[in-house]
Design a protein around this motif. Structure first.
Motif, mmCIF file in Angstrom:
data_model
loop_
_atom_site.group_PDB
_atom_site.id
_atom_site.type_symbol
_atom_site.label_atom_id
_atom_site.label_comp_id
_atom_site.label_asym_id
_atom_site.label_seq_id
_atom_site.Cartn_x
_atom_site.Cartn_y
_atom_site.Cartn_z
ATOM 1 N N ASP A 172 0.846 -1.189 0.000
ATOM 2 C CA ASP A 172 0.000 0.000 0.000
ATOM 3 C C ASP A 172 0.880 1.236 0.000
ATOM 4 O O ASP A 172 1.919 1.262 0.664
ATOM 5 N N ASN A 173 0.449 2.251 -0.731
ATOM 6 C CA ASN A 173 1.216 3.479 -0.840
ATOM 7 C C ASN A 173 0.254 4.660 -0.742
ATOM 8 O O ASN A 173 -0.809 4.646 -1.364
ATOM 9 N N ILE A 174 0.653 5.671 0.011
ATOM 10 C CA ILE A 174 -0.134 6.895 0.154
ATOM 11 C C ILE A 174 0.673 8.049 -0.426
ATOM 12 O O ILE A 174 1.815 8.259 -0.036
ATOM 13 N N ASN A 175 0.064 8.771 -1.364
ATOM 14 C CA ASN A 175 0.679 9.965 -1.942
ATOM 15 C C ASN A 175 -0.251 11.151 -1.713
ATOM 16 O O ASN A 175 -1.474 11.016 -1.835
ATOM 17 N N THR A 176 0.344 12.286 -1.408
ATOM 18 C CA THR A 176 -0.443 13.500 -1.203
ATOM 19 C C THR A 176 0.165 14.647 -2.006
ATOM 20 O O THR A 176 1.359 14.656 -2.278
ATOM 21 N N GLN A 177 -0.689 15.593 -2.343
ATOM 22 C CA GLN A 177 -0.252 16.772 -3.073
ATOM 23 C C GLN A 177 -1.178 17.920 -2.680
ATOM 24 O O GLN A 177 -2.404 17.751 -2.645
ATOM 25 N N LEU A 178 -0.591 19.065 -2.372
ATOM 26 C CA LEU A 178 -1.401 20.237 -2.068
ATOM 27 C C LEU A 178 -2.064 20.742 -3.337
ATOM 28 O O LEU A 178 -1.444 20.764 -4.405
ATOM 29 N N ILE A 179 -3.325 21.133 -3.223
ATOM 30 C CA ILE A 179 -4.068 21.742 -4.331
ATOM 31 C C ILE A 179 -4.112 23.240 -4.027
ATOM 32 O O ILE A 179 -5.102 23.753 -3.512
ATOM 33 N N GLY A 180 -3.017 23.903 -4.290
ATOM 34 C CA GLY A 180 -2.925 25.326 -3.939
ATOM 35 C C GLY A 180 -3.196 25.515 -2.462
ATOM 36 O O GLY A 180 -2.689 24.770 -1.626
ATOM 37 N N LYS A 181 -4.025 26.480 -2.136
ATOM 38 C CA LYS A 181 -4.423 26.707 -0.741
ATOM 39 C C LYS A 181 -5.829 26.197 -0.482
ATOM 40 O O LYS A 181 -6.383 26.419 0.581
ATOM 41 N N ARG A 182 -6.380 25.477 -1.483
ATOM 42 C CA ARG A 182 -7.762 24.991 -1.381
ATOM 43 C C ARG A 182 -7.884 23.664 -0.658
ATOM 44 O O ARG A 182 -8.893 23.381 -0.039
ATOM 45 N N GLY A 183 -6.862 22.798 -0.793
ATOM 46 C CA GLY A 183 -7.002 21.477 -0.197
ATOM 47 C C GLY A 183 -5.862 20.553 -0.528
ATOM 48 O O GLY A 183 -4.760 20.979 -0.872
ATOM 49 N N ILE A 184 -6.152 19.256 -0.448
ATOM 50 C CA ILE A 184 -5.153 18.205 -0.631
ATOM 51 C C ILE A 184 -5.710 17.133 -1.553
ATOM 52 O O ILE A 184 -6.873 16.729 -1.424
ATOM 53 N N LYS A 185 -4.866 16.677 -2.480
ATOM 54 C CA LYS A 185 -5.187 15.520 -3.313
ATOM 55 C C LYS A 185 -4.514 14.316 -2.668
ATOM 56 O O LYS A 185 -3.297 14.313 -2.463
ATOM 57 N N LEU A 186 -5.299 13.315 -2.344
ATOM 58 C CA LEU A 186 -4.824 12.091 -1.696
ATOM 59 C C LEU A 186 -5.013 10.926 -2.654
ATOM 60 O O LEU A 186 -6.105 10.752 -3.197
ATOM 61 N N ILE A 187 -3.945 10.151 -2.879
ATOM 62 C CA ILE A 187 -4.011 8.954 -3.728
ATOM 63 C C ILE A 187 -3.516 7.764 -2.907
ATOM 64 O O ILE A 187 -2.419 7.813 -2.344
ATOM 65 N N ILE A 188 -4.324 6.713 -2.856
ATOM 66 C CA ILE A 188 -3.921 5.474 -2.192
ATOM 67 C C ILE A 188 -3.857 4.380 -3.255
ATOM 68 O O ILE A 188 -4.808 4.183 -4.002
ATOM 69 N N THR A 189 -2.714 3.689 -3.297
ATOM 70 C CA THR A 189 -2.478 2.640 -4.285
ATOM 71 C C THR A 189 -2.197 1.326 -3.572
ATOM 72 O O THR A 189 -1.392 1.282 -2.648
#
Length: 144
Positions: A39-56
């Protein structure tokens, strides 16, 4: 660790299938093999609006046989307007925060991943492979 991590995000979030791959292998199946589940968790900020979370979740047999599979689901989480500026999000290990305190969204994504794996593995005439819909705790404190 952030207390009440879920309170930093709006209840509304976008969930999506990010990636999926399945390869049936035409190799001879060994009498003994093990299934490796990563399992892998990746995150990325979406500017100052939020977070993109991807779980693989990646599944591979050792020795290589039967099939290999990867399923990734994601979510766009949006900050609560009155809470977004309280923390410097760029300095936080977000993957670790979601692993430890992100049940509010991680459970949703892992349930979808588990369902997709079961449906795909059942499609070739065998009993479905049903894995626990959770990310195992890593007691060593290392990233997954």
């Amino acid at each position: 660790m952030i207390n009440n991590f879920a309170e930093y995000f709006q209840d509304q979030h976008d969930i999506f299938l990010e990636d999926i791959s399945y390869s049936r292998l035409e190799t001879e199946v060994a009498t003994e093999c093990s299934l490796n589940c990563t399992d892998n968790i990746n995150t990325q900020l979406i500017g100052k609006r939020g977070i993109k979370l991807i779980i693989t979740r990646t599944l591979e047999f050792e020795p290589e046989s039967v099939f290999s599979m990867k399923v990734a689901f994601g979510a766009n989480l949006y900050f609560m307007e009155n809470r977004a500026e309280e923390l410097d999000w760029s300095k936080i290990n977000l993957a670790e925060e979601f692993r430890k305190n992100g049940e509010f969204i991680v459970n949703e994504l892992m349930s979808r991943i588990t369902l997709m794996i079961a449906q795909i593995t059942a499609s070739f005439g065998q009993p479905p492979l049903i894995l626990p819909p959770l990310i195992p705790a890593d007691s060593s404190g290392n990233d997954i």
